[in-house]
Scaffold this active site. Structure first.
Site, PDB file in Angstrom:
ATOM      1  N   ASP A   1      -8.279  -5.522  -6.418  1.00 35.01           N
ATOM      2  CA  ASP A   1      -7.996  -4.450  -5.462  1.00 35.01           C
ATOM      3  C   ASP A   1      -8.785  -3.207  -5.870  1.00 35.01           C
ATOM      4  OD1 ASP A   1      -6.943  -2.519  -3.775  1.00 35.01           O
ATOM      5  OD2 ASP A   1      -4.880  -3.252  -3.960  1.00 35.01           O
TER       6      ASP A   1
ATOM      7  N   HIS B   1      -7.177  -5.835  -1.604  1.00 38.34           N
ATOM      8  CA  HIS B   1      -5.984  -5.155  -1.086  1.00 38.34           C
ATOM      9  C   HIS B   1      -5.386  -5.999   0.040  1.00 38.34           C
ATOM     10  CE1 HIS B   1      -3.573  -1.550  -1.034  1.00 38.34           C
ATOM     11  NE2 HIS B   1      -3.834  -1.273   0.226  1.00 38.34           N
TER      12      HIS B   1
ATOM     13  N   SER C   1       0.834  -1.192   0.000  1.00 41.00           N
ATOM     14  CA  SER C   1       0.000   0.000   0.000  1.00 41.00           C
ATOM     15  C   SER C   1       0.875   1.251   0.000  1.00 41.00           C
ATOM     16  CB  SER C   1      -0.944  -0.062   1.202  1.00 41.00           C
ATOM     17  OG  SER C   1      -2.073   0.733   1.012  1.00 41.00           O
TER      18      SER C   1
END
Length: 669
Positions: free
Chosen positions: A322, A353, A216
């Protein structure tokens, strides 16, 4: 588009000489003194093509490892307090190599989340003892790799946790926070023993070889630092990472969240930064207008144009579903790295994610170990010669490709045509008849799940087009586009384009809370533990769903950005506009007997914000098309059956839920 294969920018002879040099250097640095154990004993890793000295071994004590903190000068004064900012760097490294006069490589994770939100599936934060010395290092990197002769370095980005300065969400301060640490590890920057004191400290224990990893925001920083061209950064492992911050907040002008980078900055900043960083927050607001215009702020946070500066190899991991950091980021970064001749590897899962430690744990640890051994220790284990891509086809079922996208992938144009029922059309290679149209009205309450479930039914909120049942499997691999010519009824309109596989399948439930995984109560251990830092983590399992359709790629746009120059323009009702929507990168096989569908609609609820009006849009079908990365060319399909009566809704996963800007604390850090 994603190209099939590119040559490395490094000539083969140079690669061979470099590999030999690295192996000799590594062998010399790893030779133990007489009577001491070898840190990297000969051992062939499972599945490796190497035949000797192919794996580092856990011969160093984790319990007795050196744990320390250093504050590195970034050389900038982001909070304008008259002092250059220092970032906090927590280090755990094996004690024995330094005592023996050896230097070690570094695995580094630079993050803004070490105190506010935590890292990993269990939201681990850093912990310290009463004297401020680091105790717990989140994630497994330290537990597993320190005994194998690596240092683990966790960096608090400027403005977070124990660092000075301000968060600027992917900008100069963020990137220099981490780049300065790479420089310090290579003797080019200044480190201090305290946050404000004057006593300096050098990284004499580091050999300078650094690998950056993170999911991320953390992986995004790895991308940005690599794009700076910093020397000493040997590899990056970005997981679900951003490559351009504009594309995180907007899709060709359509807002993907109801707030901008200032909201994320406010979430991760330390209490002290809140008090001193108002000016930086103001610049974030002013530089990111909600109309989706491209500004200098976004240019400074776009790493793709600087891919040519990257010196590091890249192992990219992303969830194909995602919906937080969408695979557009992966596709454009992968293309740019390929054009620059960067050595690459990719894993593409069915998850949202999610970190690979939580969807393919054993294989991930093994592969990451070999990757770091090769690029940081110079061990010739053959990993760079193995298939480039691993793609998850069904939960826990993976395929490999020598290159990605695979050879034989070509951009192929498919076209929508009207059918016998309004809004229910045909997708094929033939152009629609001149003057033919389809019309829909934007309904911000409807999502891609609603559209897909009713793709065979005439509904006012979408236009759907499908092939007939495919005669053979059809693979789409890479990035595509959908070009739409539409006439709006109002001065503001948003568009969505969705690709859907129509047929039964078992998939990971990426819209559920775990985004494709379920967290279990039992634990497995990956490395050594101490009383304050356990190497044992909760196991996970695939969260499966049986569906009648699978949405596998999406794209969005604000029609007011039709000029494609980064500026929004008001629309003239009744006038036709042409715009191209970028579809997120994917790798999906539509099996024989299934149908491929294209849906064009307005607001995709939960994924983009609605326009200020409720437009009715008329599609000019002859001027609407999709260019898709098809392996083996256009699909062969049986004739699409006529659909004159309403059909029952198809079953899919739940509608995407509204997501806060990256990363939501509830979604696995």
């Amino acid at each position: 588009m994603l190209l099939q294969t590119r040559r490395s920018r490094i000539p083969w002879t140079t690669l061979v000489l470099s590999a030999v040099t690295a192996l000799v250097a590594a062998a010399i640095s790893l030779l133990p003194p007489l009577g001491a154990p070898a840190a990297h004993a000969a051992s062939a890793a499972p599945g490796s093509t190497a035949d000797s000295r192919s794996e580092s071994r856990p011969v160093y004590s984790y319990e007795n490892a050196i744990r320390e903190s250093v504050w590195v000068d970034t050389t900038i004064d982001g909070d304008a307090d008259g002092r250059t900012d220092r970032v906090a760097v927590d280090i755990v490294r094996p004690r024995e190599p330094e005592a023996q006069g050896r230097r070690v490589p570094v695995i580094m994770d630079a993050s803004p989340y070490y105190s506010c939100c935590g890292r990993g599936n269990e939201s681990q934060t850093k912990t310290y003892d009463a004297a401020g010395n680091p105790v717990r290092f989140p994630l497994f990197y330290d537990n597993y790799f320190v005994p194998r002769g690596y240092a683990t370095v966790l960096v608090d980005l400027a403005g977070t946790n124990r660092s000075d300065g301000c968060v600027d969400v992917g900008g100069r301060s963020d990137i220099l926070s981490a780049k300065a640490v790479v420089d310090w590890l290579n003797g080019r920057a200044t480190g201090y023993t305290t946050a404000t004191g004057g006593r300096t400290v050098k990284a004499g224990w580091s050999n300078g070889a650094t690998g950056m990893i993170g999911k991320s925001y953390d992986g995004t920083i790895a991308n940005g630092v690599a794009a700076s061209g910093v020397k000493g950064l040997k590899t990056i492992v970005p997981i679900g990472a951003i490559s351009s911050w504009y594309d995180y907040y907007f899709a060709k002008g359509a807002p993907l969240f109801d707030s901008g980078p200032d909201g994320l900055s406010d979430t991760v900043e330390s209490d002290g930064a809140h008090a001193r960083c108002a000016a930086v927050q103001k610049r974030l607001v002013e530089g990111a207008p909600r109309n989706g215009d491209w500004t200098d702020l976004w240019s400074a946070r776009n790493y793709v144009p600087d891919a040519g500066k990257v010196r590091a190899s890249a192992f990219a991991v992303h969830g194909a579903q995602d919906l937080n950091v969408r695979t557009k980021h992966l596709g454009q970064w992968w293309n740019a790295l390929a054009d620059a001749g960067v050595e690459r590897k990719i894993w593409l899962s069915q998850t949202g994610h999610v970190d690979p430690f939580d969807f393919r744990r054993e294989e991930w640890v093994r592969t990451l170990h070999r990757w770091f051994d090769h690029y940081l220790l110079g061990i010739d284990n053959g990993i760079e010669r193995e298939p480039m891509a691993d793609v998850e086809r069904a939960p826990d079922q993976w395929s490999t490709d020598r290159v990605w996208p695979p050879s034989g992938t070509r951009q192929t144009t498919l076209r929508p045509r009207g059918g016998t029922t309004a809004g229910v059309g045909v997708l094929g290679t033939e152009r629609a008849e001149p003057g033919s149209t389809e019309t829909f009205t934007d309904d911000p309450a409807l999502s891609e799940a609603d559209w897909s479930a009713a793709i065979d039914t005439s509904t006012p909120g979408k236009a759907g087009f499908t092939t007939g049942p495919l005669e053979r499997d059809l693979r789409l691999s890479g990035s595509g586009t959908v070009t739409v010519t539409a006439t709006p009824s109002t001065a503001d309109a948003h568009l969505s384009a969705v690709l859907v596989d129509l047929g039964p399948a078992t998939i990971r439930d990426y819209t559920a809370a775990g985004e494709g995984i379920t967290t279990l109560d039992r634990r497995t251990c990956w490395g050594s533990s101490t009383a304050g830092d356990s190497a044992c983590f909760k196991e996970t399992a695939a969260d499966r769903a049986d569906v009648d359709y699978t949405v596998f790629s999406r794209g969005w746009a604000d029609l007011g950005h039709y000029a494609d120059d980064g500026k929004a323009r008001p629309l003239t009702p009744g006038k036709a506009y042409t715009i191209t929507l970028d579809l997120a990168a994917t790798d999906h096989v539509v099996p024989a007997g299934h149908r491929l569908g294209l849906i064009v609609a307005g607001t995709d609820a939960g994924l983009i914000e609605p326009p200020s009006t409720t437009p009715r849009l008329t599609l000019d079908l002859p001027r609407t098309s999709a260019r898709l990365p098809l392996v083996g060319g256009a699909p062969k399909a049986a004739a699409a059956p006529s659909r004159t009566a309403a059909t029952p809704p198809l079953k899919g996963v739940r509608a995407p839920h509204h997501r806060t800007p990256l990363p939501s604390v509830s979604t696995h850090g």
